[in-house]
Design a protein around this motif. Structure first.
Motif, short mmCIF file in Angstrom:
data_model
loop_
_atom_site.label_atom_id
_atom_site.label_comp_id
_atom_site.label_asym_id
_atom_site.label_seq_id
_atom_site.Cartn_x
_atom_site.Cartn_y
_atom_site.Cartn_z
N ARG A 162 0.97 -1.29 -0.08
CA ARG A 162 0.16 -0.18 -0.09
C ARG A 162 0.82 0.90 -0.11
N ASP A 163 1.73 0.65 -0.50
CA ASP A 163 3.27 1.92 -0.67
C ASP A 163 3.59 2.51 -2.32
N LEU B 80 2.09 5.12 -3.47
CA LEU B 80 1.91 6.15 -4.33
C LEU B 80 2.72 7.37 -3.56
N ARG B 81 3.06 7.32 -2.20
CA ARG B 81 3.88 7.70 -0.98
C ARG B 81 5.82 7.37 -1.09
N GLU C 1 -7.51 -0.57 -6.01
CA GLU C 1 -6.83 -0.17 -5.11
C GLU C 1 -5.63 1.17 -5.40
N PRO C 2 -6.07 2.11 -5.59
CA PRO C 2 -5.29 2.89 -5.81
C PRO C 2 -3.68 3.17 -5.41
N ARG C 3 -3.91 2.68 -4.43
CA ARG C 3 -2.91 2.74 -3.62
C ARG C 3 -1.95 1.12 -3.35
N ASN D 203 -0.53 -0.27 -9.34
CA ASN D 203 -0.45 0.68 -10.21
C ASN D 203 0.96 0.29 -11.30
#
Length: 487
Positions: A156-157, A159-160, A249-251, A256
């Motif tokens: 879940r990382d 993006l950041r 799930e965008p994160r 991605n």
């Protein structure tokens, strides 16, 4: 002429599938020749794969690069081989407690280092360049936990990019511009293939790259590969394949990486009967991944219809380790009929190399839509509380001298001990060990309690459930992995 062209369209994919099935059978039958024997349990550590990476680095067949480090400074390595234009990238153990595919990766490397399957390997290595990044989360693996030392889920990382492990994965993916990506995970053993009692031994997902769940060529190719792999696995685990929900799930990295242009195949290793260390599932990973790599090299997947993807059953989560059906349960002077669902939950020892079991009732009532790895029709049985053996034992050695089969037949599920060693975390016997002054609670069946009771039929005890494990009292030397200690 049109008829001939139509026949060729039908026949050529079948020829490709037939060729792939031939190599699959051979891979399955010869697996033990390539299995990396130094990795034979789930709780593997970075120190165990490090020598294998050093070995690969010294081998001219492979190119090994240090591509990053974990928060605790453990190295992240990329192992590459082949010279083809199509790039395939496989990464494993993004979650530290999901190691099955890490083991399979080293089996696959042994396969490529062997002199066997020469023709097939030439086809693969001439057409593909393959990159493996095993154990992306070595700090999590050290503690056998999902998250990294920062306490975040690396998956879940995307993006950041707060974690060094996530930054490494993004940087490697971008540098390779991989055409295909294999995102390798483990899932709970309690998933089943929808509407069946079969465990979802392997589950797949071609992640969506937007909320609309559109299918472009990139995602479509991932779906085709999954259909191919499903067909492979049906030979060895029929009905035991599931498909994850594809909500965007965008994160997440998988979603991605699909969006960034890599056809991404998520593989989740679930449960298989009597395979607690997932070694049979490891073998299925090896066979199906290598078969998929081969079909990518041969481009046989291109004619597979995407519509077959939706026919794979969805994942469900309706499995218990033990399910009792229709047991009679007495409460406050009345008798009720209950199904009972029990899970045998793992507890790690301090070194995170081994585990013991502390089981729980997960659900009870009408569980007719649920299934069990082990199921007992208990409709003619009444639950009875386990009794405490009247003699107080002085030591563990005295406890081991007990005839536990005889104790169980008499309804004893607990033995008292004076001075239980502090180092003892669980009972090695098929009965619980309790302290001298411990008060055993009344049998009050509720979700969350440790399942310990007997099943009586026509006045005779036939089964015991001790720490969630079913014991047939007609067995001469009953054993379970462990019972509990209550001080």
């Amino acid at each position: 002429m049109k008829q001939l062209r139509f026949l060729l369209i039908l026949i050529l994919p079948l020829i490709g599938v037939s060729q792939s099935q031939d190599i699959t059978t051979a891979l399955y039958d010869t697996y033990e020749n390539y299995k990396e024997e130094s990795l034979n349990k789930r709780r593997i550590k970075h120190t165990e794969i490090a020598p294998l990476i050093v070995k690969a680095k010294a081998n001219p067949r492979f190119k090994v690069s240090n591509v990053g480090t974990s928060i605790a400074g453990k190295s992240l390595s990329l192992i590459s081989l082949g010279k083809g234009e199509t790039s395939v990238f496989l990464w494993s153990q993004m979650h530290g407690d999901e190691p099955t595919a890490t083991q399979a990766i080293f089996d696959i490397l042994n396969f490529f280092d062997s002199p066997d399957f020469k023709e097939e390997k030439e086809a693969i290595l001439e057409n593909l360049t393959i990159h493996f990044l095993p154990m992306l989360n070595p700090d999590g693996a050290e503690l056998y936990q999902r998250r990294n030392l920062l306490g975040i889920d690396i998956n879940r990382d995307a993006l950041r990019l707060q974690s060094p492990e996530g930054k490494t994965l993004k940087r490697v993916r971008d540098s390779l511009e991989a055409d295909f990506g294999f995102n390798l995970h483990d899932q709970s053993t309690y998933y089943n293939a929808e509407l069946t009692d079969k465990p979802a031994t392997i589950s797949y997902l071609a992640p969506a790259y937007n909320y609309e769940k559109d299918i472009n060529e990139v995602r479509g190719n991932a779906m085709k590969i999954i259909v191919f792999m499903n067909n492979i696995l049906q030979q060895y685990a029929p009905g035991q394949v599931g498909r994850y929900n594809d909500d965007f799930e965008p994160r997440a990295f998988g979603d991605n990486i699909q969006k960034w242009g890599t056809s991404t195949i998520l593989i989740e290793s679930g449960g298989y009967p009597n395979d607690s260390e997932k070694q049979e599932i490891r073998k299925l990973n090896y066979v199906s991944i290598l078969s998929a790599i081969y079909t990518i090299a041969k481009e046989n997947y291109k004619e597979i219809p995407i519509s077959e993807y939706e026919k794979i059953p969805e994942n469900d989560r309706k499995l218990f380790d033990l399910k009792l059906v229709g047991a009679q349960y007495e409460l406050m002077g009345k008798t009720y009929t209950l199904d009972v669902g029990i899970n045998q939950l793992e507890v790690d020892y301090k070194d995170h190399n081994r585990f013991w079991y502390s089981s729980r009732v997960i659900d009870q009532g009408d569980l007719s839509t649920y299934y069990g790895y082990e199921t007992l029709d208990a409709s003619a049985h009444t639950m009875k509380p386990a009794k405490v053996y009247p003699k107080i034992l002085e030591s563990m050695s005295a406890a081991k001298d007990l005839n536990t089969a005889d104790l169980l037949k008499k309804g004893y599920g607990y033995v008292r001990m004076d001075g239980i060693p502090l180092s003892a975390l669980n009972s090695p016997l098929p009965v619980h060990i309790i302290g001298k002054n411990y008060e055993v609670p009344e049998l009050m069946l509720q979700p969350g309690v440790n399942p310990t009771f007997f099943l009586e039929k026509n006045g005779v005890l036939e089964y015991a459930v001790i720490n969630g494990f079913l014991i047939d009292l007609n067995v001469e030397n009953p054993t379970i992995p462990n019972a509990m200690i209550y001080r």
